[in-house]
Design a protein around this motif. Structure first.
Motif, PDB file in Angstrom:
ATOM      1  N   ALA A 134       0.768  -1.184   0.027  1.00 37.34           N
ATOM      2  CA  ALA A 134      -0.112   0.072  -0.080  1.00 37.34           C
ATOM      3  C   ALA A 134       0.861   1.380   0.033  1.00 37.34           C
ATOM      4  O   ALA A 134       0.643   2.153  -0.658  1.00 37.34           O
ATOM      5  N   ALA A 135       1.813   1.184   0.669  1.00 45.25           N
ATOM      6  CA  ALA A 135       2.759   2.538   0.800  1.00 45.25           C
ATOM      7  C   ALA A 135       3.517   2.723  -0.360  1.00 45.25           C
ATOM      8  O   ALA A 135       3.592   3.796  -1.171  1.00 45.25           O
ATOM      9  N   ILE A 136       4.041   1.575  -1.242  1.00 49.40           N
ATOM     10  CA  ILE A 136       4.659   1.670  -2.332  1.00 49.40           C
ATOM     11  C   ILE A 136       3.500   2.372  -3.453  1.00 49.40           C
ATOM     12  O   ILE A 136       3.910   3.271  -4.223  1.00 49.40           O
ATOM     13  N   LEU A 137       2.442   1.777  -3.587  1.00 48.36           N
ATOM     14  CA  LEU A 137       1.322   2.373  -4.286  1.00 48.36           C
ATOM     15  C   LEU A 137       0.885   3.874  -4.130  1.00 48.36           C
ATOM     16  O   LEU A 137       0.659   4.537  -5.083  1.00 48.36           O
ATOM     17  N   ILE A 138       0.944   4.050  -2.815  1.00 47.99           N
ATOM     18  CA  ILE A 138       0.463   5.479  -2.470  1.00 47.99           C
ATOM     19  C   ILE A 138       1.589   6.481  -2.996  1.00 47.99           C
ATOM     20  O   ILE A 138       1.395   7.479  -3.652  1.00 47.99           O
ATOM     21  N   VAL A 139       2.822   6.118  -2.679  1.00 51.04           N
ATOM     22  CA  VAL A 139       4.067   7.199  -3.060  1.00 51.04           C
ATOM     23  C   VAL A 139       3.958   7.067  -4.608  1.00 51.04           C
ATOM     24  O   VAL A 139       4.083   8.378  -5.145  1.00 51.04           O
ATOM     25  N   TRP A 140       3.930   6.034  -5.108  1.00 52.32           N
ATOM     26  CA  TRP A 140       4.206   5.976  -6.536  1.00 52.32           C
ATOM     27  C   TRP A 140       2.771   6.834  -7.602  1.00 52.32           C
ATOM     28  O   TRP A 140       2.859   7.703  -8.323  1.00 52.32           O
ATOM     29  N   TRP A 141       1.719   6.690  -6.768  1.00 52.19           N
ATOM     30  CA  TRP A 141       0.474   7.462  -7.404  1.00 52.19           C
ATOM     31  C   TRP A 141       0.693   8.728  -7.215  1.00 52.19           C
ATOM     32  O   TRP A 141       0.572   9.745  -8.161  1.00 52.19           O
ATOM     33  N   ARG A 142       1.232   9.240  -6.259  1.00 49.98           N
ATOM     34  CA  ARG A 142       1.455  10.553  -5.823  1.00 49.98           C
ATOM     35  C   ARG A 142       2.688  11.307  -6.907  1.00 49.98           C
ATOM     36  O   ARG A 142       2.313  12.515  -7.430  1.00 49.98           O
ATOM     37  N   ARG A 143       3.789  10.518  -6.835  1.00 46.30           N
ATOM     38  CA  ARG A 143       4.817  10.855  -7.855  1.00 46.30           C
ATOM     39  C   ARG A 143       4.166  10.899  -9.237  1.00 46.30           C
ATOM     40  O   ARG A 143       5.004  11.992  -9.931  1.00 46.30           O
ATOM     41  N   LEU A 144       3.771   9.933  -9.595  1.00 44.17           N
ATOM     42  CA  LEU A 144       3.366   9.866 -11.077  1.00 44.17           C
ATOM     43  C   LEU A 144       2.415  11.260 -11.414  1.00 44.17           C
ATOM     44  O   LEU A 144       2.565  11.691 -12.667  1.00 44.17           O
ATOM     45  N   GLY A 145       1.799  11.770 -10.601  1.00 40.58           N
ATOM     46  CA  GLY A 145       0.750  12.825 -10.691  1.00 40.58           C
ATOM     47  C   GLY A 145       1.677  14.211 -10.840  1.00 40.58           C
ATOM     48  O   GLY A 145       1.129  14.934 -11.394  1.00 40.58           O
ATOM     49  N   GLU A 146       2.793  14.150 -10.343  1.00 41.28           N
ATOM     50  CA  GLU A 146       3.609  15.130 -10.305  1.00 41.28           C
ATOM     51  C   GLU A 146       4.744  15.359 -11.573  1.00 41.28           C
ATOM     52  O   GLU A 146       5.566  16.099 -11.744  1.00 41.28           O
ATOM     53  N   GLU A 147       5.163  14.058 -11.789  1.00 45.20           N
ATOM     54  CA  GLU A 147       6.394  14.047 -12.692  1.00 45.20           C
ATOM     55  C   GLU A 147       5.996  14.294 -14.128  1.00 45.20           C
ATOM     56  O   GLU A 147       4.867  13.962 -14.526  1.00 45.20           O
ATOM     57  N   PRO A 148       6.695  14.811 -14.841  1.00 44.61           N
ATOM     58  CA  PRO A 148       6.511  15.280 -16.485  1.00 44.61           C
ATOM     59  C   PRO A 148       6.215  14.010 -17.248  1.00 44.61           C
ATOM     60  O   PRO A 148       7.092  12.954 -17.179  1.00 44.61           O
ATOM     61  N   GLY A 149       5.088  13.765 -17.971  1.00 43.08           N
ATOM     62  CA  GLY A 149       4.805  12.595 -18.510  1.00 43.08           C
ATOM     63  C   GLY A 149       4.064  11.789 -17.625  1.00 43.08           C
ATOM     64  O   GLY A 149       3.720  10.617 -18.096  1.00 43.08           O
ATOM     65  N   GLY A 150       4.008  11.756 -16.456  1.00 41.24           N
ATOM     66  CA  GLY A 150       3.482  10.543 -15.526  1.00 41.24           C
ATOM     67  C   GLY A 150       1.858  10.994 -15.632  1.00 41.24           C
ATOM     68  O   GLY A 150       1.216   9.895 -15.290  1.00 41.24           O
ATOM     69  N   GLU A 151       1.379  11.880 -15.429  1.00 43.74           N
ATOM     70  CA  GLU A 151      -0.035  12.245 -15.205  1.00 43.74           C
ATOM     71  C   GLU A 151      -0.910  11.562 -16.027  1.00 43.74           C
ATOM     72  O   GLU A 151      -1.827  11.022 -16.226  1.00 43.74           O
ATOM     73  N   GLY A 152      -0.290  11.409 -17.577  1.00 47.49           N
ATOM     74  CA  GLY A 152      -1.250  10.754 -18.688  1.00 47.49           C
ATOM     75  C   GLY A 152      -1.273   9.256 -18.559  1.00 47.49           C
ATOM     76  O   GLY A 152      -2.191   8.903 -19.154  1.00 47.49           O
ATOM     77  N   VAL A 153      -0.420   8.772 -18.063  1.00 51.41           N
ATOM     78  CA  VAL A 153      -0.263   7.315 -17.740  1.00 51.41           C
ATOM     79  C   VAL A 153      -0.628   6.781 -16.377  1.00 51.41           C
ATOM     80  O   VAL A 153      -0.249   5.822 -15.992  1.00 51.41           O
ATOM     81  N   ARG A 154      -0.962   7.605 -15.269  1.00 53.58           N
ATOM     82  CA  ARG A 154      -0.771   7.537 -13.871  1.00 53.58           C
ATOM     83  C   ARG A 154      -1.569   6.344 -13.707  1.00 53.58           C
ATOM     84  O   ARG A 154      -1.114   5.239 -12.846  1.00 53.58           O
ATOM     85  N   LEU A 155      -2.887   6.061 -13.937  1.00 55.43           N
ATOM     86  CA  LEU A 155      -3.754   4.930 -13.698  1.00 55.43           C
ATOM     87  C   LEU A 155      -3.037   3.286 -14.051  1.00 55.43           C
ATOM     88  O   LEU A 155      -2.897   2.582 -13.311  1.00 55.43           O
ATOM     89  N   TRP A 156      -2.640   3.548 -15.565  1.00 51.61           N
ATOM     90  CA  TRP A 156      -2.192   2.337 -16.048  1.00 51.61           C
ATOM     91  C   TRP A 156      -0.669   2.217 -15.258  1.00 51.61           C
ATOM     92  O   TRP A 156      -0.296   0.922 -15.086  1.00 51.61           O
ATOM     93  N   ALA A 157       0.030   3.060 -14.961  1.00 47.38           N
ATOM     94  CA  ALA A 157       1.320   2.928 -14.479  1.00 47.38           C
ATOM     95  C   ALA A 157       1.096   2.378 -13.028  1.00 47.38           C
ATOM     96  O   ALA A 157       2.028   1.476 -12.634  1.00 47.38           O
ATOM     97  N   THR A 158       0.335   2.675 -12.413  1.00 51.03           N
ATOM     98  CA  THR A 158       0.049   2.531 -10.926  1.00 51.03           C
ATOM     99  C   THR A 158      -0.558   0.728 -10.958  1.00 51.03           C
ATOM    100  O   THR A 158      -0.035   0.097  -9.967  1.00 51.03           O
ATOM    101  N   VAL A 159      -1.332   0.559 -11.943  1.00 49.21           N
ATOM    102  CA  VAL A 159      -1.656  -1.071 -12.167  1.00 49.21           C
ATOM    103  C   VAL A 159      -0.457  -1.771 -12.425  1.00 49.21           C
ATOM    104  O   VAL A 159      -0.241  -2.757 -11.708  1.00 49.21           O
ATOM    105  N   LEU A 160       0.613  -1.045 -13.157  1.00 46.93           N
ATOM    106  CA  LEU A 160       1.729  -2.155 -13.354  1.00 46.93           C
ATOM    107  C   LEU A 160       2.773  -2.373 -12.070  1.00 46.93           C
ATOM    108  O   LEU A 160       3.357  -3.266 -11.936  1.00 46.93           O
ATOM    109  N   VAL A 161       2.719  -0.982 -11.441  1.00 42.00           N
ATOM    110  CA  VAL A 161       3.280  -1.083 -10.193  1.00 42.00           C
ATOM    111  C   VAL A 161       2.926  -2.349  -9.257  1.00 42.00           C
ATOM    112  O   VAL A 161       3.522  -2.980  -8.678  1.00 42.00           O
ATOM    113  N   PHE A 162       1.547  -2.344  -9.488  1.00 42.06           N
ATOM    114  CA  PHE A 162       0.978  -3.302  -8.147  1.00 42.06           C
ATOM    115  C   PHE A 162       1.319  -4.608  -9.029  1.00 42.06           C
ATOM    116  O   PHE A 162       1.482  -5.651  -8.219  1.00 42.06           O
ATOM    117  N   LEU A 163       1.309  -4.948 -10.100  1.00 40.76           N
ATOM    118  CA  LEU A 163       1.796  -6.239 -10.766  1.00 40.76           C
ATOM    119  C   LEU A 163       3.093  -6.439 -10.345  1.00 40.76           C
ATOM    120  O   LEU A 163       3.323  -7.768 -10.249  1.00 40.76           O
TER     121      LEU A 163
END
Length: 381
Positions: A134-163
């Motif tokens: 849970a901590a990893i997913l939360i940290v990366w969800w927040r980070r992807l929302g702030e990183e250049p290029g991360g917002e557009g793939v945020r949901l898909w990328a977080t799913v991949l982090v979970f996998l």
């Protein structure tokens, strides 16, 4: 309209772009045909991949050894004396001292309620694993929302982090030092934001990972190198301090193990095995959810993970690309088939790279064939 600044390949010249494209295609083909080997044989499919967890044996020999050592500690025995007893009983080497794991994980697990079945893991450990996920997913969800290029793939990328990190929830692996250490490195990577002055959390997570498994040292060294390169002296001093503390702790560990060695104790076989691409893929695929798909697909997917990270032009992506390539080189040089779980050090976070593969491919193709891009643009006009 120019390509996004976060697309690393989009602004390359045609020559280098074509060379990288050819290299990518070559590695994809090689990855599809290269065998992946564990200590029990060749991985080829879903059923074969499950050998790591189920197999002909009730329990992997290494994992069973860790189970027994922890039981000794629950009875109040000394860790190093327990290790010597169990290593000799299983004809495992005590030389070199690196063959003996650091006592951190066994000491912690000995304080927890014992599992009814070691292959299922303990309930408290399961809760700790879920909390880490849970901590990893939360940290990366927040980070992807702030990183250049991360917002557009945020949901898909977080799913991949979970996998990638879902493997932390498998009780069968709870006694593996690499499992917890790799999860902590995934957390550290998400927390590492030196451009915002935020690196203390990453330092703590990386220190915890290093206390569990010395294989986390390249991660720490690379972060130290990044801090030095960018002249962040205070941060560099913190990473240097961590390395110094680790060296002191490892020296004490090796000294203690050396004091237990008897002349008749076997010497471990060399870890210098030069397995090449098979070594890299075996480590990563067999220690991740890639093991659940056919090998001819798992190998190319692993290559694309690294490619996706390489195509994302951000400091953390540069760090991750160098980290994964560095570990990949190490796995090609060292490690035997029965060391398949070493890949857990990096496999959890490699999955995120798949989210950036489409962008990276588009940028690389447009750079490699600029005339085709220009023609398409003129037709659109």
């Amino acid at each position: 309209m120019t390509a996004p600044e976060w697309n690393r390949f989009a602004h390359w010249k045609a020559g280098p772009a074509r060379a990288v494209l050819a290299l990518l295609l070559t590695f994809l083909v090689l990855a599809a045909i290269t065998p992946m080997r564990s200590g029990e044989g060749v991985h080829t499919s879903l059923a074969e991949g499950r050998k790591v967890e189920e197999g002909a044996k009730a329990r992997d020999e290494d994992l069973a050894l860790y189970d027994r050592v922890t039981e000794h500690l629950r009875r109040g025995e000394n860790y190093y004396e327990a290790v010597a007893i169990e290593h000799r009983a299983s004809r495992y080497p005590l030389r070199p001292g690196f063959a003996v794991r650091l006592p951190t994980l066994a000491t912690i697990q000995a304080q927890l309620p014992p599992p009814a079945n070691p292959s299922d893991g303990g309930k408290v450990e399961a809760l700790l694993a879920l909390a880490l996920i849970a901590a990893i997913l939360i940290v990366w969800w927040r980070r992807l929302g702030e990183e250049p290029g991360g917002e557009g793939v945020r949901l898909w990328a977080t799913v991949l982090v979970f996998l990638g990190v879902q493997i932390l929830s498998i009780g069968y692996f709870f006694v593996l030092h690499e499992l917890w250490s790799g999860g902590l490195l995934a957390l550290a990577m998400g927390l590492y934001r030196p451009e915002k002055g935020k690196w203390t959390g990453a330092w703590i997570a990386a220190a915890a990972a290093l206390s569990l498994r010395e294989h986390a040292l390249p991660f720490v060294l690379l972060l130290g190198a990044f801090a030095l390169w960018n002249r962040r002296w205070r941060e560099f001093g913190a990473w240097a301090l961590l390395v110094g503390l680790f060296i002191a702790a490892m020296a004490l560990h090796l000294h203690t193990v050396a004091g237990l060695v008897r002349p008749d104790d076997p010497v471990g076989p060399s870890w210098l095995t030069l397995r090449g691409l098979s070594g890299w893929m075996s480590m990563v695929v067999l220690s991740s959810n890639l093991r659940l798909i056919p090998a001819m697909l798992a190998g190319p997917l692993m290559v694309l993970m690294v490619f996706g990270w390489a195509g994302w032009r951000t400091p953390i992506a540069t760090f991750a690309t160098l980290l994964f390539l560095g570990y990949g080189l190490a796995f090609m040089i060292g490690g035997r088939g029965d060391n398949w779980y070493w890949g857990m050090m990096i496999a959890p976070m490699m999955w995120l790279g798949l989210a950036f593969v489409p962008m990276a491919l588009k940028g690389l193709a447009s750079a490699a064939f600029p005339s085709a891009k220009a023609a398409a643009s003129s037709e659109g006009a």
